[in-house]
Design an enzyme around this catalytic site. Structure first.
Site, PDB file in Angstrom:
ATOM      1  CG  HIS A 155      -1.041   5.043  -6.112  1.00  0.00           C
ATOM      2  ND1 HIS A 155      -0.927   3.706  -5.778  1.00  0.00           N
ATOM      3  CD2 HIS A 155      -1.041   5.715  -4.930  1.00  0.00           C
ATOM      4  CE1 HIS A 155      -0.853   3.576  -4.463  1.00  0.00           C
ATOM      5  NE2 HIS A 155      -0.922   4.792  -3.926  1.00  0.00           N
ATOM      6  CB  CYS A 156      -6.615   7.202  -5.907  1.00  0.00           C
ATOM      7  SG  CYS A 156      -7.681   8.426  -5.113  1.00  0.00           S
ATOM      8  N   PRO A 157      -4.205   8.694  -3.818  1.00  0.00           N
ATOM      9  CG  PRO A 157      -3.552  10.918  -3.488  1.00  0.00           C
ATOM     10  CD  PRO A 157      -3.846   9.918  -4.564  1.00  0.00           C
ATOM     11  CG  ASN A 160      -2.781   3.736   1.155  1.00  0.00           C
ATOM     12  OD1 ASN A 160      -1.805   4.041   0.473  1.00  0.00           O
ATOM     13  ND2 ASN A 160      -2.678   2.932   2.203  1.00  0.00           N
ATOM     14  CG  ASN A 161      -5.883  -0.061  -3.798  1.00  0.00           C
ATOM     15  OD1 ASN A 161      -4.831  -0.545  -4.229  1.00  0.00           O
ATOM     16  ND2 ASN A 161      -6.998  -0.768  -3.694  1.00  0.00           N
TER      17      ASN A 161
END
EC number: 2.3.1.225
Length: 363
Positions: A155-157, A160-161
């Site tokens: 999950h990549c901040p 945001n996905n």
């Protein structure tokens, strides 16, 4: 209309906070456009030819960067299909049965016709209590999205996905074009950055934009190059970030190269068969995200070992067969070359004997 409680308010606040990194990147990108296109190219460059070349190349990289970033953010992660969800009767059975062998027997019956070959560390069927489904191979539950994501990488901040099967190609292109974008800015801005320190530029507003633009581009180039290089290595080995930290477990045991089919086929799984789409943020990955070709170099004790007429005890790697349960048609053409089963046959994990059947808790 139901009243909103404290829990829903907290969830809304978290959703807003999750967008802060994306807003930061967007503002930084907008400022870089103003600093480079206006202050550097139009205000500071005196050579018309240099202006035209730099502006054309810059806008090309800028468009590909924004396009791939947009697709990474707004491409919804794919979730397991309905066939992996338990039926109402199976859910009732799980609720009645105590955890242990009875639980696993229900899951084994439900998974009998599903194309799954991985297990938990203890050898159990991978099941998600939150989503109430049998996890497909390479699928994991994301605690941020609160969903099971097909071929989840992380999950990549910054987007945001969740990065998974549906947008992993877009994420790679985002890293590639952002790195090229920063390198191009740093290279073309360098001579003006040097003039800044040697007092070769007039004391104007552009002077400070040029200085900070070079620092930002150089700094991001270093971090992006390491991250992009790492994901290129993952693609070459057909691994996700999660699988790099914890190798997948098959019924014969742990095998860190279980999904690797060789460099060429590994690339095609992510980028597709048609090379004209490789550099474009257009979905072209192979398969459906629920089933994947495997390179099982140890025999699966629960699968038919060899066709009739072949000695199952033979140690010739050419005799290792495909998984007995059929792969999806979109995947099967990756395995037309029998040599794919012999590639990456080294560094094998040791088999697990008589594993305890327990539930996996990845929540």
């Amino acid at each position: 209309m139901a009243p909103s409680g404290p829990g829903s308010v907290r969830r809304r606040c978290r959703r807003v906070l999750y967008w802060i990194p994306v807003v930061f990147i967007s503002l930084l990108l907008g400022w870089s456009y103003y600093a480079y296109a206006i202050q550097l190219c139009i205000v500071s460059m005196e050579n018309i030819g240099e202006q035209v070349v730099c502006l054309i190349a810059y806008h090309l990289l800028f468009a590909m960067f924004v396009w791939s970033y947009w697709k990474t953010i707004f491409t919804l992660p794919m979730n397991p299909s309905k066939e992996f969800h338990l039926s109402y009767a199976e859910k009732e059975l799980l609720e009645r049965e105590p955890r242990g062998e009875a639980h696993q027997e229900v899951l084994r019956r439900a998974a009998r016709d599903l194309p799954i070959y991985t297990r938990t560390m203890s050898g159990a069927i991978r099941y998600c209590d939150r989503c109430q489904l049998i996890k497909p191979d390479r699928c994991h539950h994301c605690s941020v999205c609160d969903k099971c994501i097909l071929k989840m990488d992380h999950h990549c901040p910054w987007v945001n996905n969740c990065v998974g099967f549906s947008n992993y190609k877009f994420f790679l292109l985002f890293l590639a074009y952002s790195l090229l974008y920063c390198l191009f800015i740093a290279a073309t801005d360098l001579q003006y950055f040097i003039k800044f320190w040697t007092n070769g530029l007039p004391d104007t507003q552009a002077k400070f934009h040029i200085m900070f633009l070079f620092f930002a581009a150089a700094m991001f180039s270093v971090s992006l190059s390491s991250l992009f290089g790492y994901h290129c290595w993952l693609v070459s080995k057909n691994k996700s970030t999660l699988e790099a930290f914890r190798s997948p477990v098959f019924r014969h045991g742990t095998d860190k190269n279980g999904f690797s089919l060789g460099f060429s086929k590994n690339m095609r799984q992510v980028f597709g068969d048609e090379k004209k789409y490789w550099l474009l943020p257009i979905f072209s990955s192979l398969g459906d995200g629920c089933s994947f070709p495997t390179c099982l170099v140890n025999q699966d004790p629960e699968q038919p070992s060899t066709p009739a007429g072949l000695n199952s005890s033979s140690k010739n790697p050419e005799n290792h067969q495909f998984p007995a349960k059929p792969l999806r048609e979109s995947q099967s053409h990756l395995l037309t070359d029998s040599q794919s089963w012999t590639e990456n046959s080294t560094n094998l994990g040791k088999g697990m004997s008589n594993p305890a059947l327990t539930m996996e808790n990845e929540n």
